[in-house]
Design a protein around this motif. Sequence first.
Motif, PDB file in Angstrom:
ATOM      1  N   LEU A 450       0.550  -1.190   0.251  1.00  0.00           N
ATOM      2  CA  LEU A 450       0.056   0.107  -0.454  1.00  0.00           C
ATOM      3  C   LEU A 450       1.312   1.012  -0.151  1.00  0.00           C
ATOM      4  CD1 LEU A 450      -2.394  -0.981   2.685  1.00  0.00           C
ATOM      5  CD2 LEU A 450      -2.747  -1.595   0.698  1.00  0.00           C
ATOM      6  N   VAL A 451       0.205   2.119  -0.460  1.00  0.00           N
ATOM      7  CA  VAL A 451       1.113   3.881  -0.558  1.00  0.00           C
ATOM      8  C   VAL A 451       0.627   4.890   0.057  1.00  0.00           C
ATOM      9  CG1 VAL A 451       1.811   2.791  -3.166  1.00  0.00           C
ATOM     10  CG2 VAL A 451      -0.197   3.860  -2.635  1.00  0.00           C
ATOM     11  N   VAL A 453      -1.092   7.658   0.003  1.00  0.00           N
ATOM     12  CA  VAL A 453      -2.697   7.838  -0.045  1.00  0.00           C
ATOM     13  C   VAL A 453      -3.959   7.571   0.851  1.00  0.00           C
ATOM     14  CG1 VAL A 453      -1.240   8.115  -2.541  1.00  0.00           C
ATOM     15  CG2 VAL A 453      -2.953   6.477  -2.211  1.00  0.00           C
ATOM     16  N   ASP A 457      -8.130   5.508  -2.396  1.00  0.00           N
ATOM     17  CA  ASP A 457      -6.721   6.039  -3.926  1.00  0.00           C
ATOM     18  C   ASP A 457      -6.148   4.221  -3.860  1.00  0.00           C
ATOM     19  OD1 ASP A 457      -7.729   8.552  -4.592  1.00  0.00           O
ATOM     20  OD2 ASP A 457      -6.438   9.662  -3.572  1.00  0.00           O
ATOM     21  N   ASN A 458      -5.900   3.872  -2.732  1.00  0.00           N
ATOM     22  CA  ASN A 458      -5.403   2.591  -2.623  1.00  0.00           C
ATOM     23  C   ASN A 458      -5.729   1.194  -3.188  1.00  0.00           C
ATOM     24  OD1 ASN A 458      -2.837   1.861  -1.091  1.00  0.00           O
ATOM     25  ND2 ASN A 458      -3.494   3.473   0.152  1.00  0.00           N
ATOM     26  N   LEU A 461      -6.570   2.160  -7.320  1.00  0.00           N
ATOM     27  CA  LEU A 461      -5.067   2.752  -7.680  1.00  0.00           C
ATOM     28  C   LEU A 461      -4.861   1.989  -9.321  1.00  0.00           C
ATOM     29  CD1 LEU A 461      -1.964   3.331  -6.827  1.00  0.00           C
ATOM     30  CD2 LEU A 461      -1.121   1.144  -6.523  1.00  0.00           C
ATOM     31  N   GLY A 462      -5.309   0.318  -9.668  1.00  0.00           N
ATOM     32  CA  GLY A 462      -4.936   0.094 -10.505  1.00  0.00           C
ATOM     33  C   GLY A 462      -6.613   0.201 -12.162  1.00  0.00           C
ATOM     34  N   PRO A 464      -7.990   4.133 -12.077  1.00  0.00           N
ATOM     35  CA  PRO A 464      -8.706   5.809 -11.175  1.00  0.00           C
ATOM     36  C   PRO A 464     -10.038   6.016 -11.384  1.00  0.00           C
ATOM     37  CG  PRO A 464      -6.848   5.881 -12.562  1.00  0.00           C
ATOM     38  CD  PRO A 464      -7.152   4.197 -12.397  1.00  0.00           C
ATOM     39  N   ARG A 513      -8.566  -3.974  -4.120  1.00  0.00           N
ATOM     40  CA  ARG A 513      -7.995  -3.335  -5.118  1.00  0.00           C
ATOM     41  C   ARG A 513      -7.569  -4.006  -6.628  1.00  0.00           C
ATOM     42  NH1 ARG A 513      -2.032  -1.071  -4.229  1.00  0.00           N
ATOM     43  NH2 ARG A 513      -1.726  -2.931  -3.458  1.00  0.00           N
TER      44      ARG A 513
END
Length: 583
Positions: A450-451, A453, A457-458, A461-462, A464, A513
Motif C-alpha cells: 500500500l502507498v 495515499v 486511492d489505494n 490504484l489500478g 483510477p 484493489r
Amino acid sequence: MSGHTEDPAPEPAAPTVEDNRQEQKAGAAALKELLRPVSGRLLAGRLLSVVSAVLAVFPYVALVKIGALLIEAGGEGDRVDEDAVNRWLLILVGTFTGRLVAYFLALGITHFADIALGHHIRLRMVRRFSKVPLSWFTSTNSGRVRKGLQDDIGTVHYLIAHQPVDGTSAIVMPLALMVYAFVVDWRLGLLSVAVIPLYMGAMSVTMKGMGEKTVEMDRKLGDVSARMVEFVTGISVVKAFGRVGRAHSAYQRSADEFYDFYWRWCQPLIRVSALGQSFLAIPLILLVNLGGGMLLVHGGQVGAADVLATTLIALLVPYSLETMMSATWSRQIAGAAALRLLGLLETPVLEDAEEGERRVPASGDVVFDHVTYTYPGSREPAVDDVSFTLPEGKVTALVGASGSGKSTIATLLARFDDPDSGTVSIGGVPVRNIADLYSRVGFVLQDPQLVSVSIRDNIALGRPDATDEQVRAAARAAHVLDEIEALPDGFDTIYGSDTGLSGGQAQRIAIARALLVDAPVLILDEATALTDPESQYEIQQALSALAEGRTVLVIAHRPEAVAGVDRIIRVADGRITDTEVNA
C-alpha cells in the motif's frame, strides 16, 4: 537455487591507483555527457561572468583616478576638479552596477539550467524505470535510485548553478585586475602577486593525487552508506534473532575503513595546508603590499592612490584561489555522482512489442513453454525448462520449499522480467505482446504494497476512474468495508499517516484493489503468510471471492495450505517434479 554447495567466490581485488585514475576519467566524461542538455545555458552564464569580471576592473581605475585628482589638488592647494571627480564617480558606480547586473543574470541563467537539468534527469529516470524489469527493484537498487534522485542530483547542483559563474569569475577577475595592477606600476603588480607562488607551492603538495583519492573516498563513503541502510533496515529482524553484533559489525568495519583511509590521507596534509593558508593571511598581504608600496611612495615612484588600488586587488586573491580550489573538489565529487546517474539512466529495460504486434488474448489459458530464467549475476537458473498449463477458470497451486523457484515462476507470468528462453503466454499471446498486461494479470503478494495515499486511492490504484460505489463494492467483497468505515476519515483516511492498519486489514485492502481491476488471471503469492490467525479466515473468504471465475495461480510452501485447488504442481530446484490433478 540448486541443492549443491559452491565454493565461495573470491573477494574482489582492492582498486588500484590506476583503477581510481580511470574511474576519475570516466567520471569527467560522464559529467560532460550529463551536462550536454544545458551546455548552451552554462556557456551563456560563463560569458556573462566574463563580462562581470572585466567590468570589475573599472571601479579600481576610477578609484585611482579620483585619488590622483584629490591628492594633486591637495598638494597644490587648488580647487578639486569636481566635473572630473563626478565623471569618474559615475564610471565607478555605473560599472559596479553593471558588474552586479551581469553577475546576477549569469547566476539566474545557471540556476534555471540546474532546475531544467534536474527535471530532465528525473523525467528520463521515470521513463527508463517504467520499462525496467520489476525484479530489478531490489532493496539495493531502490536505494541506488533514491540516492540518485536525491543526493547525486543535489551533488551536481553546485557545479551547474554556481561553478560556471563563480569559477569563471574567480579566474577572469583576478587576471584582469592583476593586468591592471601591472599597468599602474610593474613593481606594485609584483607586490600584488608576491604571495601566490608561496601558496601554490604549498597547495601543489596537497593536490597531488587528489583525483584518485577523491574517487576512493567516494567509493568508501558509498560502502558506509549501503552498510548503514542495510543495518537500519534489518534492525528489527536481527534484534529478534539476537544477531545485532554481527549485523552491526559490517557497518562498523566499513566506517573504520573510511576513518583509517581519510586520516591517512589528510593527516600529513594538515600542516602543509595550514602553511599554504598562512601565505594568504590578510595581515601578510597588507604587510607586503602596503609596506612595499609606501617605500615606493617615499621614493616618489608611485602615488598613494596607486598603492591603495593594488593592495585592494591583492586582497581579492585569497577568495579567488579558494573558489578555484573548491570548484576543483566539487568537480571531482560531481564526476562520481554523474557516473552513478548515467549508470541508472542506462539500466537495461524490457523490450516492448511494436504497436502492430500487440494483441488481446482470446482466453484466460496460461501456458509456460520450456521457460528458463537466471537472475543477473547468478550461475544457476532459478527456473529450469519449466512447462505447464493453467486452464482457464481453474485454480492451480505451485508448492515447494523456500528457494525452489515457485515465486520466480509467478513473477514471469506477471512479467517482472522476461525469460532467458521459452515463452509465457495468455490465450495464445506472449505476455510481452499483450496490450495493457496489468489489466489482465492481477496479483496479491505477501506484502500488500500500500502507498501513502487515501484508502480510496489505494483500492482504485489500478482503476483510477472507478466510482465511489465501485470502490465500496470491492471493499465489501474483500470483507474490509466495515473496518474502513470505522476509521476516523473512512475512505479518506491516509494510509500510514492518519492511522495504522493491521496486516490482515492491509492485505484485504490489496485484495479489494485486485477485485476492482477484475483481471481474468490472478496470482496469489502466500497472501496469508504474514498475517495473524484471526485475520486469516477473513482473508481466505476475500480470496475465495476474488478467485471465482478466474485463472488462478496460488503460491504455497505446504500442500495442506492449498486444499481444494484444482491442480497442484510441485517445484524443486527450479524444475517441475510432480503434478497432481484433483477430481
